[in-house]
Structures are given as C-alpha cells and as structure tokens.
Design a protein around this motif. Structure first.
Motif, PDB file in Angstrom:
ATOM      1  N   ASP A 165       0.848  -1.192   0.000  1.00 38.92           N
ATOM      2  CA  ASP A 165       0.000   0.000   0.000  1.00 38.92           C
ATOM      3  C   ASP A 165       0.883   1.240   0.000  1.00 38.92           C
ATOM      4  O   ASP A 165       2.090   1.164   0.254  1.00 38.92           O
ATOM      5  N   ILE A 166       0.281   2.378  -0.301  1.00 37.90           N
ATOM      6  CA  ILE A 166       0.967   3.668  -0.290  1.00 37.90           C
ATOM      7  C   ILE A 166       0.404   4.492   0.857  1.00 37.90           C
ATOM      8  O   ILE A 166      -0.806   4.475   1.115  1.00 37.90           O
ATOM      9  N   THR A 167       1.259   5.204   1.549  1.00 37.22           N
ATOM     10  CA  THR A 167       0.833   5.968   2.722  1.00 37.22           C
ATOM     11  C   THR A 167      -0.272   6.962   2.386  1.00 37.22           C
ATOM     12  O   THR A 167      -0.273   7.574   1.307  1.00 37.22           O
ATOM     13  N   THR A 168      -1.195   7.106   3.314  1.00 32.76           N
ATOM     14  CA  THR A 168      -2.274   8.089   3.168  1.00 32.76           C
ATOM     15  C   THR A 168      -2.099   9.259   4.120  1.00 32.76           C
ATOM     16  O   THR A 168      -2.923  10.175   4.129  1.00 32.76           O
ATOM     17  N   THR A 169      -1.030   9.229   4.920  1.00 33.35           N
ATOM     18  CA  THR A 169      -0.811  10.306   5.897  1.00 33.35           C
ATOM     19  C   THR A 169      -0.056  11.485   5.307  1.00 33.35           C
ATOM     20  O   THR A 169       0.101  12.498   5.958  1.00 33.35           O
ATOM     21  N   GLU A 170       0.439  11.350   4.058  1.00 40.20           N
ATOM     22  CA  GLU A 170       1.111  12.452   3.390  1.00 40.20           C
ATOM     23  C   GLU A 170       0.727  12.440   1.924  1.00 40.20           C
ATOM     24  O   GLU A 170       0.326  11.424   1.364  1.00 40.20           O
ATOM     25  N   ASP A 171       0.830  13.602   1.311  1.00 36.40           N
ATOM     26  CA  ASP A 171       0.507  13.724  -0.104  1.00 36.40           C
ATOM     27  C   ASP A 171       1.742  13.340  -0.914  1.00 36.40           C
ATOM     28  O   ASP A 171       2.477  14.176  -1.426  1.00 36.40           O
ATOM     29  N   ILE A 172       1.976  12.024  -1.045  1.00 32.56           N
ATOM     30  CA  ILE A 172       3.171  11.527  -1.705  1.00 32.56           C
ATOM     31  C   ILE A 172       3.099  11.801  -3.197  1.00 32.56           C
ATOM     32  O   ILE A 172       2.071  11.584  -3.841  1.00 32.56           O
ATOM     33  N   ASP A 173       4.195  12.288  -3.751  1.00 28.61           N
ATOM     34  CA  ASP A 173       4.256  12.614  -5.170  1.00 28.61           C
ATOM     35  C   ASP A 173       4.640  11.369  -5.958  1.00 28.61           C
ATOM     36  O   ASP A 173       5.370  10.494  -5.467  1.00 28.61           O
ATOM     37  N   VAL A 174       4.154  11.283  -7.211  1.00 30.18           N
ATOM     38  CA  VAL A 174       4.463  10.119  -8.042  1.00 30.18           C
ATOM     39  C   VAL A 174       5.963  10.002  -8.303  1.00 30.18           C
ATOM     40  O   VAL A 174       6.481   8.904  -8.527  1.00 30.18           O
TER      41      VAL A 174
END
Length: 404
Positions: free
Chosen positions: A142-151
C-alpha cells in the motif's frame, strides 16, 4: 466582562492546542523550539548546499522528535533537502542512519512513503546497499495516506531499488523493480521511466528472457534485442553504442549482458555432448582456449555448469545436474506461502476497490462495455446487453454511490 489578561491567556491556550494537534507526534522541547527549527529549515532550503553541517544538525533534531506517524510536513521537507545536499556534496553516508531510524519509528511495514526513496538514494550514492535491503526485501502492499506523496517518489523508489539489486547481481529482483517503475500510471512518460526502461532492457538480456511488453522508450537500447542470442552481434552493437552507454552509466550492465549471452552459448553444449575438446569449443565461439577455460571455470564455481575440465587432455567432461530434494521442497513451500499471501492481499484490495466511490463513478463514465483501463472486460462484456439492461446497470451503480 473578560479582562485583557484572560483574553491573552485564552488565545495562548488556543494557539498551543492548535500547534499540538498539528504536530501531535513531535515531542520534546517547547513549541517555540519547534518553530525555530521550522524557520531554520526554511532558511536552509532557500540557501545553497554549502551549509551541510547545519542541515544535518537541524534534520537530526527534527527527526529525533518524531515518535510515530503521521510525520509532519516540515520534517519530510527537511529530510528531502538533506538528501539532496548530501548527495550533491558526496557525503551521502552521513544521512543514512537518520533516515532509516525515522522510517523504523514512524512508517508501517509494507507501506510506501516518500522517505523510502530518500533512503535508497543515499544508499546508492554512498555505495552502501545493506541498510536498504530490509526495506527492499519487504513487499509493498500500500501507499501511505498520511502524506501527499508525489508520483516522483514512487518512481524513484522502484528505480533506485532496481539499481541497488543490479549492483548486487540480483537481476530477477532488479527486473521486477524496473518493471514496477514502468507500470506506474502517469499522464506522460517520466525521465525516470526512460532510464528504468534502458536498464530493464540490459537486465532482460542478462537473464535471457523475452522482450518486455512495454512501449519502446529508447530505440537504441531496443535494437540490442536484434542481437539476442548471438554474442558476436551483441558485442558489435555494444561497441557502437559505447558513448551512449557511458553517458547513461550503463556500460557495466551492457558488458555483463554480453558475458551472460556468451555463458548461455557455452551452456547449450551441455545437453548435446558428453565430452568436448576445449579447442573445438573455442573455435566455434571465436575465443581463445584460455578464455574458454576461464569462463567455464567461473560457471562451474557458480554451480551454473555441471562439468569438469581435464587440462592434461584439454577436454571438457559434462556431468548430470543434481539437486537436493529437501532443498527443492523448501523452495516449493516458500513459493506457496508467497503465492497465498499475494492472493489474500489481492482479494482484499479487490474488495476495497469494488466499493470505492471514485472507481464506481469511473465505471459510470465509461459505461457497462469497458473497464477503467479502456479495454473490454469479462466483468462487463461488450455484447449481449440491451438498452434496458444498460440502464439497469447504471441505476445499480448510482444506488451504490448514494449508499456511500
């Protein structure tokens, strides 16, 4: 009537509460200290990369205050800036422990964050892959949802991971990471994906696998598949592409690809002959006897070619391949466990996706005859539906959306 002093105290309490809620995971020291650190980080980001010592000091002070996720944005920005500064100055090894401790404390296992790409970049720049291997060997689910991670951070994670595995000669795992980088959805092709494609072509040649089913992102590299299986043609192509390969730092991988093709040419003789003169083999492959003997000796030591060399007679004697049954059984058990875990995770993700409002809205936009990727799907067949059935399908989707 509320006095001025009471109003001031009430305002201070509100500011303190707001600051605490915004950075609940940051501990140690008064609020003013954290604000000072934030201002110093901003000033360092706006300055040049010559203040390395101060960048390390501020970043270490911020990361030591984080006990668990979510990580405040000011800490993420400081870590990203520190990574760029250390890599530019050639001192990447100084930041590896800082970033790894922060990931261990604040990031969940199997969850990808922007800090992962920072750690891999530092390890790759420092030529010290061992701290990154525990993260790379853990499957990302999964990818974190606690930060707006950039592609960009996602692309960097898979690209740097592929580079690290390539440096360790773990080419199957390296190819997996490069292919994951190429599979990341994007509106336009990234420079990172082009670099991943170039390395994926060379790793594919090393492994002797089929051409990747991706768009051709680099014609010169794709042309290398034309010499697949022929070491002489591949050597000529590599010699012609040497300036390009050196520019992209891929000359080492290209040479390994050539060596791998030559080893596969030698391995073909194992199933055909019981014994073979080294001089005949060298003449067929257009190499010297010394080179052939050296290559076969290396393959025998690596358990890639079961044979024996009789130097006195100059003959290569083939042996039958043997494998420990218990070792084979353990490999099968490990593969079954991995497959079952992957199946359960895919089933879980599929259930979550089927109830996702954005996915359902996308299905309404596309209609019942297409899936989200634009291709026909077995779930939504293109034939055999009447207008009434299509209207019923849309009504069911809308009802699900209203339930959400």
């Amino acid at each position: 009537v509320v006095s001025t002093q009471s109003t001031k105290q009430w305002y201070q309490r509100r500011v303190r509460a707001a600051t605490t809620s915004a950075s609940a995971v940051v501990e140690g020291g008064p609020v003013q200290s954290l604000q000072d650190l934030s201002r110093r980080v901003q000033a360092l980001m706006d300055g040049d990369s010559g203040r390395e010592k101060e960048v390390l000091e501020v970043t270490r002070s911020l990361t030591e205050r984080v006990t668990e996720g979510p990580i405040p944005s000011i800490v993420l920005g400081a870590v990203h800036h520190m990574t760029n500064v250390l890599c530019q100055n050639g001192t990447a090894i100084k930041g590896i422990l800082i970033v790894k401790k922060l990931i261990t404390r604040a990031c969940s296992t199997g969850i990808l964050s922007s800090l992962h790409s920072d750690l891999l970049q530092l390890c790759l720049a420092a030529k010290l892959p061992s701290p990154a291997l525990p993260l790379l060997d853990t499957h990302i689910t999964d990818i974190t949802t606690t930060e707006d991670i950039d592609v960009q951070h996602i692309l960097q994670y898979f690209y740097y991971g592929g580079c690290i595995y390539s440096s360790l000669s773990n080419f199957p795992r390296a190819l997996h990471f490069f292919e994951m980088c190429l599979s990341v959805p994007a509106q336009q092709t990234s420079v990172i994906q082009v670099a991943a494609y170039q390395k994926a072509v060379l790793v594919t040649l090393i492994l002797g696998r089929c051409k990747p089913n991706h768009l051709i992102l680099s014609r010169p590299y794709f042309s290398l598949f034309g010499a697949e299986g022929n070491a002489e043609k591949l050597a000529a192509s590599i010699a012609q592409m040497t300036p390009t390969l050196e520019k992209h730092d891929n000359l080492g991988l290209a040479k390994q690809a050539l060596e791998s093709v030559r080893e596969r040419e030698i391995a073909k003789f194992h199933d055909t002959f019981v014994s073979l003169k080294l001089s005949s083999l060298a003449s067929h492959l257009k190499l010297t006897v010394t080179e052939i003997e050296k290559r076969i000796g290396k393959m025998i030591n690596c358990s890639q070619f079961p044979a024996q060399i009789c130097k006195k007679e100059g003959v290569l004697w083939m042996e039958s391949e043997t494998q420990d049954p218990e070792e084979s059984l353990e490999q099968v058990k490990a593969a079954l466990v991995t497959s079952m875990n992957s199946y359960n995770k895919a089933k879980e993700l599929n259930s979550a996706l089927s109830l996702n409002p954005r996915f359902l809205a996308r299905m309404v936009e596309l209609g019942p005859n297409k899936d989200p990727s634009g291709a026909s799907s077995s779930y939504f067949p293109a034939h055999g539906r009447t207008t009434h059935e299509k209207d019923q399908f849309k009504k069911k989707i809308i009802d699900l959306l209203e339930m959400e």
